[in-house]
Design a protein around this motif. Structure first.
Motif, PDB file in Angstrom:
ATOM      1  N   GLN A 272      89.249  39.215  18.693  1.00 34.58           N
ATOM      2  CA  GLN A 272      89.507  40.607  18.924  1.00 34.58           C
ATOM      3  C   GLN A 272      90.935  40.918  17.615  1.00 34.58           C
ATOM      4  OE1 GLN A 272      89.297  43.437  20.594  1.00 34.58           O
ATOM      5  NE2 GLN A 272      87.030  41.701  20.581  1.00 34.58           N
TER       6      GLN A 272
ATOM      7  N   PHE B  76      91.352  38.854  15.411  1.00 36.34           N
ATOM      8  CA  PHE B  76      90.789  39.040  13.697  1.00 36.34           C
ATOM      9  C   PHE B  76      89.564  40.599  13.561  1.00 36.34           C
ATOM     10  CE2 PHE B  76      87.193  38.550  10.525  1.00 36.34           C
ATOM     11  CZ  PHE B  76      87.529  37.652   9.483  1.00 36.34           C
TER      12      PHE B  76
ATOM     13  N   ARG C 137      91.162  43.168  13.850  1.00 39.48           N
ATOM     14  CA  ARG C 137      92.298  44.572  14.433  1.00 39.48           C
ATOM     15  C   ARG C 137      92.753  44.334  13.457  1.00 39.48           C
ATOM     16  NH1 ARG C 137      93.083  45.987  20.201  1.00 39.48           N
ATOM     17  NH2 ARG C 137      91.127  45.843  21.235  1.00 39.48           N
ATOM     18  N   THR C 138      93.092  43.463  13.585  1.00 36.72           N
ATOM     19  CA  THR C 138      94.154  42.714  11.814  1.00 36.72           C
ATOM     20  C   THR C 138      92.970  42.289  10.702  1.00 36.72           C
ATOM     21  OG1 THR C 138      94.698  40.560  12.055  1.00 36.72           O
ATOM     22  CG2 THR C 138      96.025  42.581  12.816  1.00 36.72           C
ATOM     23  N   GLY C 139      92.154  41.630  10.700  1.00 35.53           N
ATOM     24  CA  GLY C 139      91.211  41.052   9.456  1.00 35.53           C
ATOM     25  C   GLY C 139      91.550  39.871   9.153  1.00 35.53           C
TER      26      GLY C 139
ATOM     27  N   LEU D 119      84.876  33.492  10.030  1.00 34.91           N
ATOM     28  CA  LEU D 119      86.387  34.097   9.795  1.00 34.91           C
ATOM     29  C   LEU D 119      87.053  33.754   8.953  1.00 34.91           C
ATOM     30  CD1 LEU D 119      86.884  34.344  13.796  1.00 34.91           C
ATOM     31  CD2 LEU D 119      86.237  36.213  12.451  1.00 34.91           C
TER      32      LEU D 119
ATOM     33  N   GLN E 160      88.424  32.938   5.094  1.00 36.89           N
ATOM     34  CA  GLN E 160      88.122  33.912   3.940  1.00 36.89           C
ATOM     35  C   GLN E 160      87.331  32.679   3.039  1.00 36.89           C
ATOM     36  OE1 GLN E 160      90.768  33.668   5.937  1.00 36.89           O
ATOM     37  NE2 GLN E 160      90.716  36.508   6.005  1.00 36.89           N
TER      38      GLN E 160
ATOM     39  N   ILE F  26      86.168  42.114  27.426  1.00 36.03           N
ATOM     40  CA  ILE F  26      86.969  42.085  26.656  1.00 36.03           C
ATOM     41  C   ILE F  26      86.219  42.136  25.314  1.00 36.03           C
ATOM     42  CG2 ILE F  26      88.987  41.033  25.094  1.00 36.03           C
ATOM     43  CD1 ILE F  26      89.633  39.555  27.435  1.00 36.03           C
TER      44      ILE F  26
ATOM     45  N   GLY G 132      87.197  46.236  23.400  1.00 40.64           N
ATOM     46  CA  GLY G 132      87.537  45.785  22.485  1.00 40.64           C
ATOM     47  C   GLY G 132      86.475  46.504  20.426  1.00 40.64           C
TER      48      GLY G 132
ATOM     49  N   SER H 288      88.815  48.665  18.658  1.00 42.65           N
ATOM     50  CA  SER H 288      89.377  47.988  16.668  1.00 42.65           C
ATOM     51  C   SER H 288      89.693  49.721  16.338  1.00 42.65           C
ATOM     52  CB  SER H 288      88.601  47.083  16.233  1.00 42.65           C
ATOM     53  OG  SER H 288      87.356  47.579  16.523  1.00 42.65           O
TER      54      SER H 288
ATOM     55  N   GLU I 240      92.918  51.295  15.823  1.00 43.17           N
ATOM     56  CA  GLU I 240      94.736  50.419  16.498  1.00 43.17           C
ATOM     57  C   GLU I 240      94.680  49.675  15.239  1.00 43.17           C
ATOM     58  OE1 GLU I 240      95.411  47.448  20.141  1.00 43.17           O
ATOM     59  OE2 GLU I 240      94.374  49.324  21.059  1.00 43.17           O
ATOM     60  N   THR I 241      93.541  49.853  14.222  1.00 38.59           N
ATOM     61  CA  THR I 241      93.601  49.122  12.939  1.00 38.59           C
ATOM     62  C   THR I 241      94.634  49.819  12.977  1.00 38.59           C
ATOM     63  OG1 THR I 241      91.560  48.633  13.374  1.00 38.59           O
ATOM     64  CG2 THR I 241      92.412  48.033  11.541  1.00 38.59           C
TER      65      THR I 241
ATOM     66  N   LEU J   7      98.211  48.595  13.571  1.00 39.25           N
ATOM     67  CA  LEU J   7      99.000  46.984  13.376  1.00 39.25           C
ATOM     68  C   LEU J   7      98.709  46.502  12.009  1.00 39.25           C
ATOM     69  CD1 LEU J   7      96.337  45.917  16.153  1.00 39.25           C
ATOM     70  CD2 LEU J   7      99.399  45.597  16.153  1.00 39.25           C
ATOM     71  N   GLN J   8      98.316  47.596  11.268  1.00 37.35           N
ATOM     72  CA  GLN J   8      98.409  47.076   9.660  1.00 37.35           C
ATOM     73  C   GLN J   8      99.803  47.273   9.629  1.00 37.35           C
ATOM     74  OE1 GLN J   8      94.472  47.526   8.028  1.00 37.35           O
ATOM     75  NE2 GLN J   8      94.379  46.038   7.999  1.00 37.35           N
TER      76      GLN J   8
ATOM     77  N   SER K 224     101.705  44.673  10.318  1.00 30.30           N
ATOM     78  CA  SER K 224     101.476  43.299   9.519  1.00 30.30           C
ATOM     79  C   SER K 224     101.636  43.039   8.292  1.00 30.30           C
ATOM     80  CB  SER K 224     100.097  43.098  10.251  1.00 30.30           C
ATOM     81  OG  SER K 224      99.295  44.023   9.257  1.00 30.30           O
TER      82      SER K 224
END
Lengths: 154, 275, 431
Positions: free
Chosen positions: A92, A94, A96-98, B147, B149, B254, B258, B262, B265-266, B269-270, B273
């Motif tokens: 989750q 990941f 949402r924020t990448g 996930l 990079q 969840i 979610g 997502s 909220e992205t 939040l960004q 962040s």
């Protein structure tokens, strides 16, 4: 006399097991305190659980009953639950924020704390790896986008 | 591997040094070594990592040299090998930059831990640990691969939060733990035993411990462990089963909740962040 | 100094390891030849029949082929591509082979030898590298789950999309099929009361009732799951040549490729061993071998021969299946694991547990022979019932055409309308 010697080696085995457990626990603690990648933090938590398991089994061996073993089985099951939930949260986070960075969630910090800022971003390794390349053969074909999306038959 | 046991008794291999100094040296070495090994922003060259590994090995050497012997050469060798594998790969897990390699090191650490469990006489747990964790680590590994990079390591993998403070905290914790472990002694073995059990065994039965330990290693160990688990701890087993079910359902809930939330909220939040 | 000399037990273990590893390696080489013969037979070709004794014209039905193949592949250039992760690229085949060989520590390859009366060596000597390993079956499980790492790491370290896809498919498949595999095995463990494979064999020999007769459902579940675990053809998606070039070993050549291929064959041999030991009675055959632990030399080797023959028959079955069935699609593979195999395995476990629970009561009420009849008959009824249910509940054909008319993440709409996700897209467009 032999009883005492046996007792001594049993104690030595107990202490050795406990020390290995303590080292694993401390290393896991350091990892979870300092690392920022969510998955590595999770691995560190598992490392602490491993340390606990080793200690419990060492005690079980010393006392000569299965209490420690039973507890370790419960630790394993709870660790499995924890893995399921934690990985879902990581996923989750990941989506949402990448990023897998725990600092991406510092909006959740206490109101009295300052936000942490990376003062020194390490320089990126910019040397690109060289990959083998195939010689292009002929001209690239015209692709029918619609045909790529749907297939007529299986 | 047990440090400082004999030191407090005064008959260690390194008795010319005072135990307090040895403990301080080991803890300092460990803290400095882990500080050097943990990823720090750009300042960690190859030389400092080498020094870090060297100091870490010195710490391990101190622990081994001051530890108590098991008495049996074969058992001692095996125990030393598997515990070194476990400890060194645990250190590598928390210090290496790439999360992929961290997962692999953790798998190796698990192999070491299961070896330690086997030496400690827990056959079932040693193998069960591998069975349970192999799948878990595999999934973790896939997560990392999916996930992470593709273009090298991210910033967050090459920076750590407060490496010095956390290394010192961990090392001090280890020092305190070894202190208290070293104080365990054969003279007062009943200090940590639950009194009810001691009473059930028939009062002051120091002698009973080794004979019982031998029984623990008998050939029908798994069957007896099963009897213990499903006999005395049946309610706990059921509770753990329910816990697993709840965790499973919770994880699915969840994930499915979610996915729609997502996008909303992205953006918010960004904003917070970026650092 | 006597303490440093190896004890007779150690020597016996080393001898067993040597025999087992040598035998397995030779067997793997010749199984490749057998596989090619069978492929030729199925496809109506001649197959490899030329290579015999070099420099002569003696052909020996092609029995020299494995030697020639082996020499060729060993002397090939050990090429390492530049773009791979060197450490893991080299470690992966080694890890895989080590795990596949170490599995055999807990797998018996015969019964016992007659008493040898060597001091220091407990008699009788079992055909088993690690006798008394209390967790035999779990050991097999643990090491086969370690073997996945070799495949996944090999695929990832190759830095090749085909290799990586192969590794991913392999890990998903093995994690999914480990569960039905374990369920099929749990039935046997429950009925025997031991995790040790030699005790499982002895129990079947004592009763004369192989578990394939007592637990047909467990046998089918275990058989299919072990096909998937060995990644043999209906389930060979990790290395599907037509889709992924070579799958996880696309970037490998020379001796490392050989290690991958050998371990793949060893997986199949392991699966055959487990099937025979757990369900087909191991070394036991009615009327030929005895059923007790006392054996003569002839009897000991007869048992070994019968076990080997059964294993060879199962391997032949594996090979004929490989050349007879097409490959599953990945969604079919997963559906089979989670929607068919898992419920059937659970059903088997429940049936076995119920029968074992009520066996003493039945024995006192009905007598021995009738109890055996019930203990065999009920599982067969459940077996056919389960298969019929599975056949009726699962779709006989599925469609993998992509659904482009709606958002793939919009799962609630599917749920609300109670529609399957995999409807043909033409119908959806009309709707």
């Amino acid at each position: 006399m032999t009883t005492l010697i046996l007792l001594g080696t049993a104690l030595a085995l107990l202490q050795n097991g406990l020390v290995v457990g303590a080292i694993l626990f401390s290393l896991g603690l350091i990892g979870i305190l300092s690392r920022r990648n969510l998955i590595v933090m999770f691995l560190s938590a598992e490392l602490m659980l491993q340390g606990i398991s080793v200690s419990l089994v060492a005690w079980s061996r010393y006392h000569g009953d299965f209490g420690g073993h039973v507890l370790v089985i419960f630790v394993l099951s709870v660790a499995a639950c924890e893995a399921a939930i934690a990985l879902v949260f990581v996923l989750q986070a990941f989506t949402r924020t990448g990023r897998l960075d725990s600092a991406a969630w510092q909006t959740l910090r206490e109101a009295t704390l300052d936000r942490s800022v990376d003062h020194e971003i390490p320089s990126l390794d910019t040397s690109t790896p060289s990959f083998p390349r195939l010689t292009p053969a002929g001209r690239s074909p015209d692709t029918d986008e619609h045909a790529g999306m749907q297939r007529d038959h299986v | 591997m047990t440090p400082f046991v004999r030191l407090f008794a005064g008959t260690g291999n390194l008795e010319f040094l005072s135990p307090g100094i040895l403990l301080a040296v080991a803890v300092t070495c460990l803290a400095v070594s882990l500080y050097l090994l943990l990823p720090k922003s750009g300042r960690d060259g190859k030389a400092s990592r080498r020094i870090g590994w060297l100091l870490g090995l010195i710490t391990l050497g101190l622990f081994i040299a001051t530890g108590q012997r098991l008495g049996n050469l074969g058992e001692e060798t095996v125990f030393l090998t598997v515990s070194l594998v476990a400890v060194i790969s645990a250190a590598a897990t928390i210090t290496c930059r790439s999360p992929v390699y961290a997962a692999i090191w953790f798998a190796l650490c698990l192999a070491g831990v299961s070896g330690v469990l086997l030496v400690l006489g827990a056959q079932f747990l040693g193998v069960a640990t591998i069975v349970v964790y192999a799948g878990a680590i595999l999934v973790m590994f896939l997560f990392v691969l999916m996930l992470a990079q593709p273009s090298g390591l991210t910033t967050s993998d090459r920076v750590t939060n407060e490496p010095l403070l956390s290394a010192v905290a961990g090392a001090v914790l280890l020092g305190l733990l070894s202190l208290s472990i070293g104080r365990l002694s054969a003279e007062e073995p009943l200090c940590c035993r639950p009194p009810s059990k001691a009473a059930a065994l028939g009062a002051t039965t120091v002698e009973k411990i080794p004979t019982e330990s031998v029984n623990l290693l008998a050939s029908d160990q798994v069957a007896r462990l099963g009897g213990e688990l499903f006999g005395h701890h049946l309610v706990a087993v059921e509770a753990v089963g329910i816990l697993l079910l709840v965790a499973l359902i919770g994880a699915i809930a969840i994930v499915s909740n979610g996915l729609e939330g997502s996008q909303a909220e992205t953006s918010s939040l960004q904003e917070g962040s970026h650092s | 100094m006597t303490a440093l000399l190896p004890s007779p037990e150690t020597i016996a273990a080393l001898v067993k390891i040597g025999l087992l590893v040598g035998g397995l390696m030779t067997a793997a080489a010749y199984l490749v030849l057998v596989e090619r013969w069978i492929a030729a037979w199925v496809q109506d070709r001649r197959g490899p029949n030329r290579v015999g004794i070099p420099l002569t014209k003696i052909r020996l039905f092609g029995l020299g082929q494995p030697l020639a193949d082996g020499l060729k592949i060993i002397f090939k250039e050990d090429f390492t591509p530049r773009h791979v992760d060197k450490v893991l690229y080299n470690a992966a085949p080694l890890a895989l082979l080590t795990a596949s060989l170490a599995i055999f520590a807990a797998i018996p390859f015969g019964s016992v030898l007659p008493p040898l009366n060597i001091p220091g060596l407990p008699d009788p000597v079992p055909f088993l590298v690690a006798p008394g390993l209390d967790v035999g079956v779990l050991w097999v499980f643990a090491l086969s789950s370690i073997a996945v790492y070799g495949v996944l790491l090999g695929g990832w370290a190759s830095n090749n999309k085909y290799g990586f896809l192969g590794g991913l498919r392999s890990s998903a498949q093995l994690v999914a099929y480990e569960i039905p595999l374990g369920l099929g095995l749990l039935g046997v463990v429950l009925a025997t009361g031991s995790l040790q494979l030699d005790i499982i064999m002895n129990k079947q020999a004592e009763t004369g009732l192989w578990y394939v007769f007592a637990q047909p459902l467990g046998f089918v579940v275990f058989l299919i799951a072990s096909f998937a675990e060995a990644a043999r053809l209906p389930f060979d998606l990790p290395e599907a040549e037509q889709e992924l070039v070579g799958g996880y070993h696309t970037e490998y050549a020379g001796i490392k490729l050989l290690l991958f291929l050998v371990s793949e064959f060893l997986h199949m041999v392991t699966a055959a061993f487990l099937i025979v030991i757990m369900f087909l009675g191991g070394w036991h055959f009615w009327g030929i071998t005895g059923s007790t632990q006392e054996v003569t030399w002839v009897g000991a080797f007869l048992r070994f021969g019968i076990l080997s023959a059964k294993i060879f028959a199962v391997i032949l079955f594996f090979m004929v299946v490989r050349w007879s069935w097409p490959r599953f699609r990945f969604d079919q593979l997963m559906n089979l694991a989670w929607k068919v195999m898992l419920p059937l395995g659970l059903l088997n476990l429940v049936v076995v547990a119920t029968i074992e629970e009520f066996r003493p009561a039945l024995q006192s009420a009905l007598g021995n022979s009738l109890t055996t009849g019930v203990a065999v008959g009920v599982p067969w009824i459940i077996f056919f019932g389960g298969l019929i249910c599975a056949g009726m509940l699962t779709p006989s054909s599925t469609d993998n055409r992509p659904i482009r008319t709606r958002d793939p993440f919009d799962q609630e709409r599917h749920l609300e309308k109670d529609e399957p996700m995999n409807k043909p897209s033409s119908e959806l467009v009309e709707a």
